[in-house]
Design a protein around this motif. Structure first.
Motif, PDB file in Angstrom:
ATOM      1  N   LEU A 153      30.064  70.226  28.085  1.00  0.00           N
ATOM      2  CA  LEU A 153      30.327  70.873  29.366  1.00  0.00           C
ATOM      3  C   LEU A 153      29.075  70.875  30.243  1.00  0.00           C
ATOM      4  O   LEU A 153      29.150  70.620  31.450  1.00  0.00           O
ATOM      5  CB  LEU A 153      30.807  72.307  29.146  1.00  0.00           C
ATOM      6  N   THR A 154      27.930  71.164  29.632  1.00  0.00           N
ATOM      7  CA  THR A 154      26.675  71.182  30.386  1.00  0.00           C
ATOM      8  C   THR A 154      26.401  69.822  31.004  1.00  0.00           C
ATOM      9  O   THR A 154      26.016  69.719  32.182  1.00  0.00           O
ATOM     10  CB  THR A 154      25.508  71.590  29.475  1.00  0.00           C
ATOM     11  N   ALA A 155      26.619  68.767  30.228  1.00  0.00           N
ATOM     12  CA  ALA A 155      26.409  67.413  30.736  1.00  0.00           C
ATOM     13  C   ALA A 155      27.413  67.094  31.847  1.00  0.00           C
ATOM     14  O   ALA A 155      27.056  66.499  32.869  1.00  0.00           O
ATOM     15  CB  ALA A 155      26.540  66.400  29.602  1.00  0.00           C
ATOM     16  N   ALA A 156      28.666  67.503  31.650  1.00  0.00           N
ATOM     17  CA  ALA A 156      29.715  67.228  32.637  1.00  0.00           C
ATOM     18  C   ALA A 156      29.430  67.940  33.952  1.00  0.00           C
ATOM     19  O   ALA A 156      29.573  67.360  35.036  1.00  0.00           O
ATOM     20  CB  ALA A 156      31.074  67.647  32.088  1.00  0.00           C
ATOM     21  N   GLN A 205      34.844  86.995  47.080  1.00  0.00           N
ATOM     22  CA  GLN A 205      33.630  87.761  46.831  1.00  0.00           C
ATOM     23  C   GLN A 205      33.607  88.976  47.739  1.00  0.00           C
ATOM     24  O   GLN A 205      33.663  88.855  48.961  1.00  0.00           O
ATOM     25  CB  GLN A 205      32.402  86.895  47.078  1.00  0.00           C
ATOM     26  N   ASP A 206      33.551  90.155  47.134  1.00  0.00           N
ATOM     27  CA  ASP A 206      33.484  91.399  47.891  1.00  0.00           C
ATOM     28  C   ASP A 206      32.034  91.754  48.198  1.00  0.00           C
ATOM     29  O   ASP A 206      31.102  91.192  47.607  1.00  0.00           O
ATOM     30  CB  ASP A 206      34.142  92.532  47.102  1.00  0.00           C
ATOM     31  N   ALA A 207      31.866  92.725  49.080  1.00  0.00           N
ATOM     32  CA  ALA A 207      30.515  93.137  49.479  1.00  0.00           C
ATOM     33  C   ALA A 207      29.701  93.648  48.293  1.00  0.00           C
ATOM     34  O   ALA A 207      28.472  93.483  48.261  1.00  0.00           O
ATOM     35  CB  ALA A 207      30.609  94.217  50.552  1.00  0.00           C
ATOM     36  N   ALA A 208      30.372  94.244  47.313  1.00  0.00           N
ATOM     37  CA  ALA A 208      29.665  94.808  46.161  1.00  0.00           C
ATOM     38  C   ALA A 208      29.298  93.750  45.124  1.00  0.00           C
ATOM     39  O   ALA A 208      28.505  94.018  44.214  1.00  0.00           O
ATOM     40  CB  ALA A 208      30.515  95.898  45.509  1.00  0.00           C
ATOM     41  N   ASP A 209      29.860  92.548  45.230  1.00  0.00           N
ATOM     42  CA  ASP A 209      29.563  91.482  44.278  1.00  0.00           C
ATOM     43  C   ASP A 209      28.224  90.833  44.626  1.00  0.00           C
ATOM     44  O   ASP A 209      27.950  90.538  45.780  1.00  0.00           O
ATOM     45  CB  ASP A 209      30.658  90.411  44.302  1.00  0.00           C
ATOM     46  N   THR A 210      27.414  90.597  43.607  1.00  0.00           N
ATOM     47  CA  THR A 210      26.102  90.011  43.842  1.00  0.00           C
ATOM     48  C   THR A 210      26.158  88.495  44.016  1.00  0.00           C
ATOM     49  O   THR A 210      25.215  87.892  44.529  1.00  0.00           O
ATOM     50  CB  THR A 210      25.154  90.332  42.678  1.00  0.00           C
ATOM     51  N   SER A 211      27.271  87.882  43.598  1.00  0.00           N
ATOM     52  CA  SER A 211      27.417  86.424  43.688  1.00  0.00           C
ATOM     53  C   SER A 211      28.883  86.071  43.454  1.00  0.00           C
ATOM     54  O   SER A 211      29.700  86.930  43.100  1.00  0.00           O
ATOM     55  CB  SER A 211      26.543  85.736  42.630  1.00  0.00           C
ATOM     56  N   VAL A 212      29.208  84.796  43.624  1.00  0.00           N
ATOM     57  CA  VAL A 212      30.575  84.367  43.330  1.00  0.00           C
ATOM     58  C   VAL A 212      30.854  84.455  41.834  1.00  0.00           C
ATOM     59  O   VAL A 212      31.988  84.700  41.416  1.00  0.00           O
ATOM     60  CB  VAL A 212      30.842  82.941  43.850  1.00  0.00           C
ATOM     61  N   THR A 213      29.821  84.273  41.020  1.00  0.00           N
ATOM     62  CA  THR A 213      29.996  84.435  39.568  1.00  0.00           C
ATOM     63  C   THR A 213      30.338  85.880  39.242  1.00  0.00           C
ATOM     64  O   THR A 213      31.228  86.165  38.426  1.00  0.00           O
ATOM     65  CB  THR A 213      28.720  84.011  38.816  1.00  0.00           C
ATOM     66  N   ASP A 214      29.655  86.800  39.887  1.00  0.00           N
ATOM     67  CA  ASP A 214      29.937  88.224  39.699  1.00  0.00           C
ATOM     68  C   ASP A 214      31.366  88.544  40.130  1.00  0.00           C
ATOM     69  O   ASP A 214      32.075  89.309  39.460  1.00  0.00           O
ATOM     70  CB  ASP A 214      28.937  89.055  40.515  1.00  0.00           C
ATOM     71  N   ALA A 215      31.809  87.930  41.212  1.00  0.00           N
ATOM     72  CA  ALA A 215      33.176  88.142  41.683  1.00  0.00           C
ATOM     73  C   ALA A 215      34.183  87.622  40.668  1.00  0.00           C
ATOM     74  O   ALA A 215      35.203  88.272  40.388  1.00  0.00           O
ATOM     75  CB  ALA A 215      33.380  87.440  43.025  1.00  0.00           C
ATOM     76  N   VAL A 261      28.413  78.710  31.415  1.00  0.00           N
ATOM     77  CA  VAL A 261      27.827  77.393  31.172  1.00  0.00           C
ATOM     78  C   VAL A 261      27.326  76.782  32.471  1.00  0.00           C
ATOM     79  O   VAL A 261      26.277  76.137  32.509  1.00  0.00           O
ATOM     80  CB  VAL A 261      28.859  76.457  30.511  1.00  0.00           C
ATOM     81  N   GLY A 262      28.065  76.996  33.543  1.00  0.00           N
ATOM     82  CA  GLY A 262      27.698  76.428  34.833  1.00  0.00           C
ATOM     83  C   GLY A 262      28.883  76.510  35.779  1.00  0.00           C
ATOM     84  O   GLY A 262      29.788  77.310  35.579  1.00  0.00           O
ATOM     85  N   ALA A 263      28.876  75.676  36.786  1.00  0.00           N
ATOM     86  CA  ALA A 263      29.954  75.712  37.774  1.00  0.00           C
ATOM     87  C   ALA A 263      30.275  74.319  38.271  1.00  0.00           C
ATOM     88  O   ALA A 263      29.409  73.439  38.320  1.00  0.00           O
ATOM     89  CB  ALA A 263      29.571  76.615  38.948  1.00  0.00           C
ATOM     90  N   LEU A 264      31.529  74.133  38.626  1.00  0.00           N
ATOM     91  CA  LEU A 264      31.965  72.909  39.291  1.00  0.00           C
ATOM     92  C   LEU A 264      31.605  73.007  40.778  1.00  0.00           C
ATOM     93  O   LEU A 264      31.361  74.109  41.286  1.00  0.00           O
ATOM     94  CB  LEU A 264      33.471  72.741  39.125  1.00  0.00           C
ATOM     95  N   PRO A 265      31.598  71.893  41.482  1.00  0.00           N
ATOM     96  CA  PRO A 265      31.342  71.944  42.927  1.00  0.00           C
ATOM     97  C   PRO A 265      32.394  72.794  43.637  1.00  0.00           C
ATOM     98  O   PRO A 265      33.514  72.968  43.150  1.00  0.00           O
ATOM     99  CB  PRO A 265      31.440  70.476  43.350  1.00  0.00           C
ATOM    100  N   ILE A 266      32.039  73.305  44.783  1.00  0.00           N
ATOM    101  CA  ILE A 266      32.919  74.181  45.566  1.00  0.00           C
ATOM    102  C   ILE A 266      34.207  73.457  45.951  1.00  0.00           C
ATOM    103  O   ILE A 266      34.202  72.268  46.279  1.00  0.00           O
ATOM    104  CB  ILE A 266      32.178  74.671  46.814  1.00  0.00           C
TER     105      ILE A 266
END
Length: 207
Positions: free
Chosen positions: A17-20, A86-96, A115-120
């Motif tokens: 997954l990390t490589a992908a 993402q709400d105002a209280a969320d620190t990031s999209v990951t947090d959301a 592990v990471g994230a796919l492109p937006i």
């Protein structure tokens, strides 16, 4: 011996997954298969995060998905990842994504191993969605959010990473024929933005 073998499989999966996720490539959108769509330059996009939760707790990895309530105003009955804007209280999209996963399916925030994230991915509804990929190696009690989630289920990662399982289908939307990805699994019709993001993961996993 069994526990050791399982740990090795999880480590191998994490490495894959990390490589992908490290593969170069741009984002995706609901308009990828519809090049005739002209988007307004002044459109306002809102950030959102979804959790591509891959569970290894019961053996072969499976992706956790939800079926939205048929009573919802937006996307009723559709298959989706746990997640949301993402709400105002969320620190990031990951947090959301983690917050929404707790609210929608009862996934404790400390369990997902990011592990990471796919492109937006840009949606027709005006969101820039970040698909956050995470491994879950422990079982948890699934609690579907009343009124929002009709069902929580899982699909083998192997099925979703096989590009031959994807189809390009179409339907008329607002008087115009629009094309989209679909990756059916048993009684579940996975299509639209969810299928497009999964297709992006499959391309990277097979690449």
């Amino acid at each position: 011996m069994q526990a050791t073998a399982n740990r090795v499989r999880v480590l191998d999966l994490r490495a894959q997954l990390t490589a992908a996720l490290g593969t170069k490539g741009g984002g995706s959108s609901d308009f990828d298969l519809n090049p005739d769509v002209v988007l307004p330059a002044d459109r306002k996009l809102r950030p959102a995060g979804v959790l591509v939760a891959i569970s290894t707790a019961a053996g072969a990895p499976r992706v956790i998905l939800t079926k939205r309530s048929s009573a919802l105003k937006h996307h009723p009955g559709q298959i989706a990842f746990a997640g949301g804007k993402q709400d105002a209280a969320d620190t990031s999209v990951t947090d959301a994504a983690l917050r929404e996963a707790w609210e929608e399916i009862g996934l404790p925030r400390h369990l997902p191993q990011i592990v990471g994230a796919l492109p937006i991915h840009e949606t027709v509804t005006g969101f820039t969605v970040t698909p956050v990929v995470a491994l879950i190696d422990q079982p948890f009690d699934i609690v579907a959010e009343a009124g929002e989630v009709a069902e929580v289920f899982s699909v083998p990662l192997s099925h979703l990473c096989d590009l031959s399982n994807y189809q390009i289908q179409s339907r008329r939307w607002r008087g115009i024929r629009r094309h989209y990805f679909a990756v059916p699994y048993g009684p579940y019709y996975i299509w639209g933005a969810t299928a497009r993001m999964l297709h992006g993961l499959a391309e990277r996993m097979q690449g």
